[in-house]
Design a protein around this motif. Structure first.
Motif, PDB file in Angstrom:
ATOM      1  N   GLN A  39      11.147  15.433 -13.012  1.00 45.17           N
ATOM      2  CA  GLN A  39      10.003  15.595 -12.134  1.00 45.17           C
ATOM      3  C   GLN A  39      10.457  16.230 -10.841  1.00 45.17           C
ATOM      4  N   ASP A  40       9.480  16.833 -10.243  1.00 53.25           N
ATOM      5  CA  ASP A  40       9.848  17.510  -8.999  1.00 53.25           C
ATOM      6  C   ASP A  40       9.944  16.482  -7.882  1.00 53.25           C
ATOM      7  N   ALA A  41      10.407  16.872  -6.786  1.00 54.05           N
ATOM      8  CA  ALA A  41      10.641  15.972  -5.649  1.00 54.05           C
ATOM      9  C   ALA A  41       9.356  15.334  -5.149  1.00 54.05           C
ATOM     10  N   GLY A  42       8.232  16.077  -5.167  1.00 55.62           N
ATOM     11  CA  GLY A  42       6.948  15.517  -4.708  1.00 55.62           C
ATOM     12  C   GLY A  42       6.477  14.403  -5.582  1.00 55.62           C
ATOM     13  N   GLY A  43       6.620  14.452  -6.896  1.00 50.75           N
ATOM     14  CA  GLY A  43       6.172  13.404  -7.817  1.00 50.75           C
ATOM     15  C   GLY A  43       6.961  12.147  -7.657  1.00 50.75           C
ATOM     16  N   VAL A  44       8.215  12.204  -7.290  1.00 47.64           N
ATOM     17  CA  VAL A  44       9.060  11.012  -7.167  1.00 47.64           C
ATOM     18  C   VAL A  44       8.697  10.229  -5.921  1.00 47.64           C
ATOM     19  N   HIS A  45       8.391  10.821  -4.774  1.00 45.00           N
ATOM     20  CA  HIS A  45       8.196  10.132  -3.475  1.00 45.00           C
ATOM     21  C   HIS A  45       6.749   9.788  -3.188  1.00 45.00           C
ATOM     22  N   GLU A  46       5.777  10.203  -4.034  1.00 52.27           N
ATOM     23  CA  GLU A  46       4.369   9.916  -3.722  1.00 52.27           C
ATOM     24  C   GLU A  46       4.050   8.435  -3.783  1.00 52.27           C
ATOM     25  N   PRO A  47       4.466   7.645  -4.830  1.00 52.76           N
ATOM     26  CA  PRO A  47       4.192   6.189  -4.814  1.00 52.76           C
ATOM     27  C   PRO A  47       4.865   5.502  -3.652  1.00 52.76           C
ATOM     28  N   GLN A  48       6.088   5.895  -3.331  1.00 54.03           N
ATOM     29  CA  GLN A  48       6.788   5.262  -2.210  1.00 54.03           C
ATOM     30  C   GLN A  48       6.057   5.510  -0.913  1.00 54.03           C
ATOM     31  N   SER A  49       5.492   6.676  -0.677  1.00 51.11           N
ATOM     32  CA  SER A  49       4.762   6.976   0.562  1.00 51.11           C
ATOM     33  C   SER A  49       3.512   6.104   0.658  1.00 51.11           C
ATOM     34  N   THR A  50       2.831   5.888  -0.468  1.00 55.73           N
ATOM     35  CA  THR A  50       1.625   5.033  -0.451  1.00 55.73           C
ATOM     36  C   THR A  50       1.972   3.593  -0.098  1.00 55.73           C
ATOM     37  N   GLU A  51       3.079   3.103  -0.714  1.00 55.20           N
ATOM     38  CA  GLU A  51       3.512   1.728  -0.405  1.00 55.20           C
ATOM     39  C   GLU A  51       3.913   1.606   1.046  1.00 55.20           C
ATOM     40  N   GLN A  52       4.641   2.589   1.539  1.00 53.35           N
ATOM     41  CA  GLN A  52       5.042   2.531   2.940  1.00 53.35           C
ATOM     42  C   GLN A  52       3.824   2.564   3.850  1.00 53.35           C
ATOM     43  N   LEU A  53       2.809   3.370   3.445  1.00 53.97           N
ATOM     44  CA  LEU A  53       1.592   3.441   4.250  1.00 53.97           C
ATOM     45  C   LEU A  53       0.871   2.092   4.255  1.00 53.97           C
ATOM     46  N   ASN A  54       0.822   1.459   3.078  1.00 49.35           N
ATOM     47  CA  ASN A  54       0.183   0.140   3.007  1.00 49.35           C
ATOM     48  C   ASN A  54       0.924  -0.891   3.836  1.00 49.35           C
ATOM     49  N   VAL A  55       2.249  -0.859   3.752  1.00 48.65           N
ATOM     50  CA  VAL A  55       3.070  -1.796   4.546  1.00 48.65           C
ATOM     51  C   VAL A  55       2.860  -1.552   6.018  1.00 48.65           C
ATOM     52  N   SER A  56       2.795  -0.271   6.365  1.00 52.34           N
ATOM     53  CA  SER A  56       2.585   0.084   7.765  1.00 52.34           C
ATOM     54  C   SER A  56       1.227  -0.411   8.244  1.00 52.34           C
ATOM     55  N   ARG A  57       0.220  -0.243   7.379  1.00 55.56           N
ATOM     56  CA  ARG A  57      -1.099  -0.746   7.764  1.00 55.56           C
ATOM     57  C   ARG A  57      -1.108  -2.266   7.917  1.00 55.56           C
ATOM     58  N   LEU A  58      -0.427  -2.945   6.983  1.00 60.06           N
ATOM     59  CA  LEU A  58      -0.364  -4.405   7.079  1.00 60.06           C
ATOM     60  C   LEU A  58       0.332  -4.839   8.347  1.00 60.06           C
ATOM     61  N   ARG A  59       1.419  -4.152   8.650  1.00 62.51           N
ATOM     62  CA  ARG A  59       2.143  -4.485   9.874  1.00 62.51           C
ATOM     63  C   ARG A  59       1.273  -4.237  11.102  1.00 62.51           C
ATOM     64  N   SER A  60       0.569  -3.110  11.070  1.00 66.24           N
ATOM     65  CA  SER A  60      -0.299  -2.780  12.197  1.00 66.24           C
ATOM     66  C   SER A  60      -1.407  -3.816  12.358  1.00 66.24           C
TER      67      SER A  60
END
Length: 303
Positions: A39-60
């Protein structure tokens, strides 16, 4: 060099196969992993970015909640401190009011005690002065009465023209035997002076006896001397007339007091009293007091 080039070319023409390992018989507890191929680089990091965004929102959100909670607690603390200050001021004010009231109460109590002591002193002074005047007046009166009694004692007589008996007749005997029925009152007085009056208790079924009308004699429920409806427990007979008159307890007390006085002065006249003249005088004064009390309506309950 040729061999090396050939090797490089072979490697470039035959690139390595990239695949994934898949177990032949997966177990029940194992979760089937998604296939991960090339898989290309974009397909590998997309789930991780969503999780990080959710964690960031929870922290916020958590930070925001903590900040709001802290702000609410600060506001409540500020309110509590403000209310506490107000209560402290109110307590201080009430404490001052209480101290002022206690001081005023102490001053008032002291003033009242001082006024009370002053009134007591004044009352004692007035009472002492009044008692002194009374003793002086009583001494003068007693001295006069004692002089009259001494003069009578030298030659005792029942003649009321002497100053001693004249005073007692006017002040004691006459008022004590002054009843509503004037005619009967005069007969009673004469019988007392002549020592011919009889007093006896009334039987439960006694009927008036004698020549006098029953209305004049009274009855168990009507006093012959006062004419008032009273329970009459005694009756009197004047001399040997055989006429009985029902009398109330009050009338009996008055007649008895006068009879006691005349009995005592008769004993003195007959020389039966062996006492000092001063003791005789005070006994006469006691009998006069009994007549005064009976005249006012005071008599023992057994009458």
């Amino acid at each position: 060099m040729l061999r090396g080039q050939v090797s490089v070319e072979e490697e470039s023409q035959n690139p390595p196969a990239v695949g994934h390992w898949k177990p032949l018989m997966p177990s029940k507890g194992d979760r089937e992993e998604p296939e991960s191929g090339c898989q290309d680089a974009g397909g590998v990091h997309e789930p991780q970015s969503t999780e990080q965004l959710n964690v960031s929102r929870l922290r916020s959100s958590s930070v925001e909640i903590r900040e709001k909670g802290s702000e609410f607690l600060r506001d409540e603390l500020h309110k509590a401190q403000k209310e506490l200050k107000l209560k402290d001021k109110e307590c201080e004010r009430l404490s001052k009011v209480r101290e002022q009231l206690e001081q005023e109460l102490e001053e008032l109590t002291a003033s009242l005690f001082e006024e009370a002591h002053k009134m007591v002193r004044e009352a004692n002074t007035k009472q002492a002065a009044a008692e002194k005047q009374l003793r002086e007046a009583r001494g003068k009166v007693d001295s006069i009465l004692f002089a009259e009694f001494q003069a009578w004692k030298e030659s005792p007589t029942l003649d009321k023209s002497c100053s001693f008996l004249d005073r007692i007749y006017r002040e004691d005997v006459g008022p004590c035997l002054d009843f509503t029925k004037q005619e009967l009152s005069e007969l009673v007085r004469v019988a007392v002076e002549q020592n011919t009056l009889t007093i006896e208790p009334v039987a439960s079924q006694t009927v008036p006896v004698g020549k006098v009308a029953a209305e004049e004699c009274g009855g168990p429920k009507k006093c012959a001397l006062s004419g008032l409806p009273r329970t009459c427990k005694h009756r009197i007979m004047l001399g040997d007339s055989g006429n009985y008159y029902y009398i109330s307890p009050s009338c009996r007390a008055r007649i008895t007091a006068v009879c006691n006085f005349f009995t005592y002065i008769r004993y003195i006249q007959q020389g039966l009293v062996r006492q000092d003249v001063e003791l005789m005088f005070w006994e006469v004064m006691r009998l006069r007091r009994e007549m005064s009390l009976a005249k006012l309506g005071f008599y023992p309950s057994e009458m």
